[in-house]
Design a protein around this motif. Structure first.
Motif, PDB file in Angstrom:
ATOM      1  N   SER A  87       2.622   0.806  17.383  1.00  0.00           N
ATOM      2  CA  SER A  87       1.921   0.189  16.105  1.00  0.00           C
ATOM      3  C   SER A  87       1.470   1.265  15.220  1.00  0.00           C
ATOM      4  CB  SER A  87       1.161  -0.941  16.289  1.00  0.00           C
ATOM      5  OG  SER A  87       1.713  -1.971  17.123  1.00  0.00           O
ATOM      6  N   LYS A 121      -3.280  -1.329  19.909  1.00  0.00           N
ATOM      7  CA  LYS A 121      -1.888  -1.078  20.490  1.00  0.00           C
ATOM      8  C   LYS A 121      -1.756   0.381  20.484  1.00  0.00           C
ATOM      9  CE  LYS A 121      -0.067  -5.100  20.857  1.00  0.00           C
ATOM     10  NZ  LYS A 121       0.144  -5.940  22.126  1.00  0.00           N
ATOM     11  N   GLN A 149       2.029  -7.356  14.874  1.00  0.00           N
ATOM     12  CA  GLN A 149       2.645  -6.255  13.889  1.00  0.00           C
ATOM     13  C   GLN A 149       3.412  -7.158  12.665  1.00  0.00           C
ATOM     14  OE1 GLN A 149       6.539  -4.965  16.111  1.00  0.00           O
ATOM     15  NE2 GLN A 149       5.811  -3.096  16.044  1.00  0.00           N
ATOM     16  N   ASP A 150       3.503  -8.658  12.897  1.00  0.00           N
ATOM     17  CA  ASP A 150       4.383  -9.202  11.665  1.00  0.00           C
ATOM     18  C   ASP A 150       3.257 -10.186  11.042  1.00  0.00           C
ATOM     19  OD1 ASP A 150       6.438  -7.986  12.209  1.00  0.00           O
ATOM     20  OD2 ASP A 150       7.267  -9.544  13.726  1.00  0.00           O
TER      21      ASP A 150
END
Length: 411
Positions: free
Chosen positions: A51, A191, A255-256
């Motif tokens: 990430s 991450k 992440q999203d």
């Protein structure tokens, strides 16, 4: 015959449902706890990706009202804090956090908050911030653990702290709108193995969708992650930032997308009534040194937030969930100063007399027969875990209770 402390753990309903899963996961989780990782593993079908170096965040030394929610520490030496979640101070003695952060121990469970930049890994023998005990917790009545609707809880601290709280939204001008830039703060996973969790960080997100009681946000470039749940989401209103959201959940890979509870939707029916509550009436508490002789009828009679518990029908006594019934004597700095059978236990988070010599009401069983060191009381029969420290047990319970297959609990 189980030892008294083991019987207590079996009887206490708030813990029982997690113990079996914790034991099943012990071999895999012990190594992770040793390096103080609090990241939740992704499903095998979801590849782990690098990430952006909260994820893609930076240190947040000025956000003093962003706190860490931890399991209450019971030992005064050799017990690192167990990070559960993040939180937002909204009054000198009130913290807002996510409801699922209380799932392990329940709202009546043993919790503390930490105020400081670095909780883990510890740069010194003890963290540089300060700790405060949680005296009461209240989960939103409409909380839905499946959807994270109203995933919010209020924590009343045992004493106010000298920290300026986050401002609450006072008008519609600070309601999140699609496309708005918000800032998230928390102690969670990055991450990035080189940048461990347990350090207060910040990052920016962009609001992508607004719902009546929540809003969703995407990376810009940062993203909240495991350990950030309950942490503040801030929106700039002129010359200041206002607390408009609370981190609740998101995608497994961090992440999203992040799901955040809207603070303005909580004000009238939940937050303001709690802030307006009159102080609880003062009830005389039992002396800590007399807890083996004195019985209790309710938690309010127990000193320092101890819990009034009856085990197997015996008279109820005040105790910490991680310890059996016992009394607290002279102040101490380590177990060696408490004599045979005693240990240096933490009665309060801080203070000159927080660490007191703890002596169980029921003496511990005798040492194994030297002729038969492999007898029924030996560590061999206990699978080598008989001496596991309280922090390890709490960490295992935390993992066992929060591993989910699809979405992450950002704890």
């Amino acid at each position: 015959m189980p030892r008294p402390v083991e019987r207590f753990r079996q009887e206490r309903a708030a813990y029982g449902q997690h113990v079996a899963r914790a034991l099943f996961l012990v071999s895999a989780l012990a190594a992770l706890l040793a390096c103080q990782s609090v990241a939740e593993e992704s499903p095998a079908s979801t590849p782990r990706t690098d990430s952006r170096p909260v994820v893609a965040g930076s240190d947040a030394p000025d956000d003093t009202a962003a706190v860490a929610l931890i399991a209450r520490r019971t030992r005064c030496a050799g017990e690192p804090p167990v990070l559960l979640c993040s939180g937002a101070l909204i009054a000198p003695d009130v913290v807002l956090t996510a409801a699922h952060c209380l799932a392990i121990f329940g709202p009546e469970g043993p919790h503390e908050v930490y105020l400081g930049q670095v909780l883990l890994p510890q740069p010194e023998p003890s963290p540089r911030g300060r700790f405060a005990r949680v005296a009461r917790a209240l989960i939103h009545p409409d909380y839905d653990a499946t959807t994270h609707a109203y995933d919010v809880a209020l924590l009343r601290l045992a004493a106010p702290v000298d920290v300026t709280p986050f401002p609450l939204p006072e008008s519609t001008s600070v309601i999140p709108t699609a496309g708005a830039s918000v800032r998230v703060v928390g102690y969670g996973d990055t991450k990035d193995a080189a940048v461990p969790s347990g350090r207060r960080r910040q990052g920016t997100l962009t609001v992508t969708q607004v719902e009546p009681a929540a809003f969703r946000a995407g990376p810009a470039p940062s993203m909240s992650c495991v350990g950030d749940s309950g942490g503040p989401v801030l929106l700039r209103d002129g010359g200041r930032e206002v607390l408009v959201g609370l981190t609740a959940s998101g995608d497994v890979a961090c992440q999203d997308e992040a799901l955040n509870v809207r603070v303005d939707a909580l004000l009238d029916g939940f937050i303001r009534p709690f802030l307006a509550e009159a102080p609880a009436s003062v009830i005389p508490t039992l002396p800590p040194e007399d807890l083996c002789r004195a019985t209790c009828t309710r938690d309010a009679e127990c000193p320092s937030g101890l819990t009034c518990v009856s085990v197997e029908g015996a008279p109820a006594r005040c105790l910490l969930p991680a310890l059996q019934a016992g009394a607290y004597g002279a102040t101490c700095t380590d177990d060696a100063s408490c004599g045979t059978g005693g240990l240096c236990a933490r009665l309060e988070p801080e203070g000159t007399d927080a660490c007191r010599c703890f002596t169980p009401c029921t003496p511990p069983p005798p040492d194994p027969d030297p002729v038969d060191p492999g007898g029924p009381d030996s560590a061999t029969d206990a699978g080598g875990c008989a001496g596991a420290p309280g922090a390890l047990l709490l960490g295992l319970l935390s993992w066992a209770g929060l591993l989910k297959p699809a979405r992450r609990h950002i704890r």
